[in-house]
Each structure stands twice: as C-alpha cells, then as structure tokens.
Scaffold this active site. Structure first.
Site, PDB file in Angstrom:
ATOM      1  CB  CYS A  57      -0.879  -0.028   1.252  1.00 29.71           C
ATOM      2  SG  CYS A  57      -1.703   1.525   1.587  1.00 29.71           S
ATOM      3  CB  SER A 137      -0.887   7.505   5.436  1.00 26.22           C
ATOM      4  OG  SER A 137      -1.419   8.170   4.307  1.00 26.22           O
ATOM      5  CE1 TYR A 183      -5.277   1.875  -4.866  1.00 28.79           C
ATOM      6  CE2 TYR A 183      -3.734   3.715  -4.877  1.00 28.79           C
ATOM      7  CZ  TYR A 183      -4.064   2.432  -4.495  1.00 28.79           C
ATOM      8  OH  TYR A 183      -3.184   1.697  -3.754  1.00 28.79           O
TER       9      TYR A 183
HETATM   10  N1  GSH Z   1      -6.658   7.843   3.759  1.00 30.81           N
HETATM   11  C1  GSH Z   1      -6.015   6.644   3.974  1.00 30.81           C
HETATM   12  C2  GSH Z   1      -6.165   5.687   2.794  1.00 30.81           C
HETATM   13  C3  GSH Z   1      -5.598   4.343   3.094  1.00 30.81           C
HETATM   14  C4  GSH Z   1      -6.080   3.287   2.106  1.00 30.81           C
HETATM   15  O1  GSH Z   1      -7.010   3.503   1.313  1.00 30.81           O
HETATM   16  N2  GSH Z   1      -5.440   2.091   2.145  1.00 30.81           N
HETATM   17  C5  GSH Z   1      -5.829   1.019   1.250  1.00 30.81           C
HETATM   18  C6  GSH Z   1      -4.638   0.162   0.855  1.00 30.81           C
HETATM   19  S1  GSH Z   1      -3.634   0.883  -0.377  1.00 30.81           S
HETATM   20  C7  GSH Z   1      -6.740   0.072   1.967  1.00 30.81           C
HETATM   21  O2  GSH Z   1      -6.436  -0.369   3.057  1.00 30.81           O
HETATM   22  N3  GSH Z   1      -7.854  -0.260   1.327  1.00 30.81           N
HETATM   23  C8  GSH Z   1      -8.800  -1.205   1.824  1.00 30.81           C
HETATM   24  C9  GSH Z   1     -10.214  -0.811   1.504  1.00 30.81           C
HETATM   25  O3  GSH Z   1     -10.430   0.288   0.968  1.00 30.81           O
HETATM   26  O4  GSH Z   1     -11.085  -1.599   1.792  1.00 30.81           O
HETATM   27  C10 GSH Z   1      -4.555   6.933   4.277  1.00 30.81           C
HETATM   28  O5  GSH Z   1      -3.896   7.659   3.519  1.00 30.81           O
HETATM   29  O6  GSH Z   1      -4.081   6.459   5.290  1.00 30.81           O
END
Ligand code: GSH
Length: 315
Positions: A57, A137, A183
């Site tokens: 990620c 993050s 994305y």
């Molecule tokens: N806003 C979050 C976004 C994190 C995010 O979308 N992570 C993805 C992995 S790249 C995730 O865990 N997705 C799982 C989902 O959306 O169900 C950050 O920047 O921490």
C-alpha cells in the site's frame, strides 16, 4: 475486500454507481494525534504504539518511510498484513502479536465495537489505551516527523516551517492527480471516468517532470514530505499502475527527470528496505479480481532503480 457496518463485516467492492463510474476514496475514521505535550491523550513513548501496514500500500509505505527516516524503528513496532486482500479484507498470515487477531477488521472493532467504514492500512495503534490513534497516513507521518524528536534525538524536519505553504501546495496537487489519480484510473468503471483520470494523471506527471528539470526536489533543494508522498506512487508505477491500472501513456522510466528523481529517493539509506515488489505486485494483481480475474501476477518488468541517478548536478 469489504467494510464494517456497525461492527459487522460485509464483503463488498467499492460503490462507483452513485458517482458515474468514478472511484471516490472514503475519509479515514480515526483522526487523533500523538502530541508531545503534557496534557495530550496520546504522548510519545517508546514501545507504546504499533503500526499495522501493508507493504503493497502506498499510503502505508509513507509511514514506514517516516518511521525509518526519523529513527523510530526501535520505538514503534510493526505488523505486516498478507498481500492478498480477499473476502475478509486485510488478514494476518500469523495471528498478530498484540492480541492474536487474524483479521485487520478485528483491530478496528477492538477499537470501536460498532465501527462503520472501510478497514484500511496504515493503522497506528495505542497499546496503552487499546485503541486506534489514527488510520490516516498523511497525519501519521506528521506525528512521526515532529512529535517523537525528544525520544529519538532526531530533529530532521520534512515539513519545515519555512516551506509549509509550498509543501501543502504540492500535496494538494499530487494527491488527487497522481497518488489517488492512479486509483481513479484503475477503479473507474466507465470509459469517461477512466479517461478523465488518465488525462489528469499524465498532465500532472508532465508538470512534475518539467519542475524537476530545474529543481532537485519538489519544494526546492531539500527533501520534504511532498517528495516522500509522491515517491510511494512513483515507485509502484511501472510495476503495477502501467499495466494493472491502465496508466499506460508512458512509464516513469520514460520521463527524463522523474526517473532520476525516483532513483535518487529510492537510493537514500533505508528506503529500498521499505519497498517490497513481491507484496506490491502480488497484492494488486491477485486481490483485484474484478480487474484481473485470472489472478496471474506478471513476472516483470525489470526495474532499473539502483544505477546512477544523475541528479547531483541539479541544485
Ligand atoms: N486515507 C487513507 C487511505 C488508506 C487506504 O485507502 N489504504 C488502502 C490500501 S492501499 C486500503 O487499506 N484499502 C482497503 C479498503 O479500501 O477496503 C490513508 O492515507 O491512510
């Protein structure tokens, strides 16, 4: 892939119907801060916090980079999820070390029994109060940048006061067009939504390439948060986004200036070790069965990230 609704796991893919085929990212649900101040609920303490990350990620990757650069590896331990994100979402290959949980959604419901929202990485967990401090993050890296300095003695600053406005400006440009832009290409479910995201992505990369012709880094002559936020997308680009997300106008390797810049950042001490191409390729190609139903993971491409970067002449 799924989400929690009032604490119950539901296996559902992203809803793009209500947004004309466009992928819209949900805001993170836990937004507290570790603060180096007497009255803060979450104080910087060695061994108190735990990071749950995926090596695939790009958002979680930011936190691993800051943990490394800021000398926090011995103070904040890490659990890495399996690269495959299937019907239970992110899972642990072995029960995670704090509570023996096997799925990340259990970490979320341990923090909030009736949690509703997506279950994403990274997660910054507080062992003391047994809750999630933050799953955003961009805010976790700010905490790592400044709040643990008394503990580590590391005062390197990736968000210096004199550059905050230029860094913020770059972040506001890079996030929608590039970080999330890949994305928006890959998860688009209509031709129009895909093409709109694709055009914005490559226009943004062209702008970054032009800028890097005369500037060593985004905010000038020192590496800042803005560079690390861009880096985690760039380093995945040729390996997964070009093919899997159809971001295929050109590769990063074809950009005159971005490629050297990417190599320079990759070659900074400790950064290569935070980058795992097995997890990166496996996660995207294997988990997104709507995009790649065969789940076959490509062998290539060959990536040249370790040869001379040639950026030393740009001041
Ligand atoms: N806003 C979050 C976004 C994190 C995010 O979308 N992570 C993805 C992995 S790249 C995730 O865990 N997705 C799982 C989902 O959306 O169900 C950050 O920047 O921490």
């Amino acid at each position: 892939m799924g989400k929690l609704v009032e604490g119950v796991w539901h296996d559902v893919w992203y809803d793009t119907k209500s947004s004309n085929g466009k992928f819209v990212r949900e805001d993170a649900g836990f937004r507290s801060w570790v603060k180096n101040s007497q009255d803060a609920q979450f104080q910087p303490e060695s061994g108190r916090y735990h990071l749950y990350v995926s090596l695939a990620c790009p958002w979680a990757h930011r936190t691993l980079i800051f943990r490394k650069l800021k000398g926090l590896t011995e103070h904040i331990d890490v659990t890495v999820v399996c690269p495959d994100m299937m019907d239970q979402g992110w899972t642990f290959g072995m029960p995670e070390p704090l509570y023996g949980l096997t799925q990340l959604h259990q970490v979320y419901t341990k923090a909030k029994l009736d949690y509703t929202g997506r279950v994403t990485v990274p997660v910054l967990w507080d062992k003391k109060t047994q809750t999630i401090v933050s799953n955003e993050s961009s805010e976790i890296i700010r905490m790592f940048n400044s709040e643990f300095n008394d503990l580590t003695g590391n005062n390197d600053d990736y968000y210096p006061e004199s550059l905050t406005s230029v860094i913020d400006e770059w972040n506001q440009f890079v996030y929608p067009n590039i970080n999330n832009g890949v994305y928006r290409c890959g998860f688009a479910t209509t031709q129009e939504a895909y093409e709109e995201a694709y055009d914005k992505l490559f226009a943004a990369l062209d702008k970054v390439d032009d800028h890097l012709a005369t500037h060593r880094y985004l905010a000038g002559n020192q590496i800042t948060e803005a560079d690390w936020r861009l880096f985690t997308t760039l380093v995945r680009f040729d390996a997964v986004y070009v093919g899997h997300f159809k971001c295929n106008k050109q590769r990063i390797a074809d950009y005159k200036h971005i490629q050297g810049y990417l190599k320079e950042l990759y070659q900074i001490e400790g950064i290569k070790e935070t980058t795992d191409f097995y997890h990166i390729k496996r996660h995207y190609y294997f988990s997104h069965t709507g995009i790649n139903p065969t789940q076959v993971v490509p062998k290539g491409p060959y990536l040249d990230l370790e040869s001379a970067h040639g950026r030393d002449t740009i001041l």
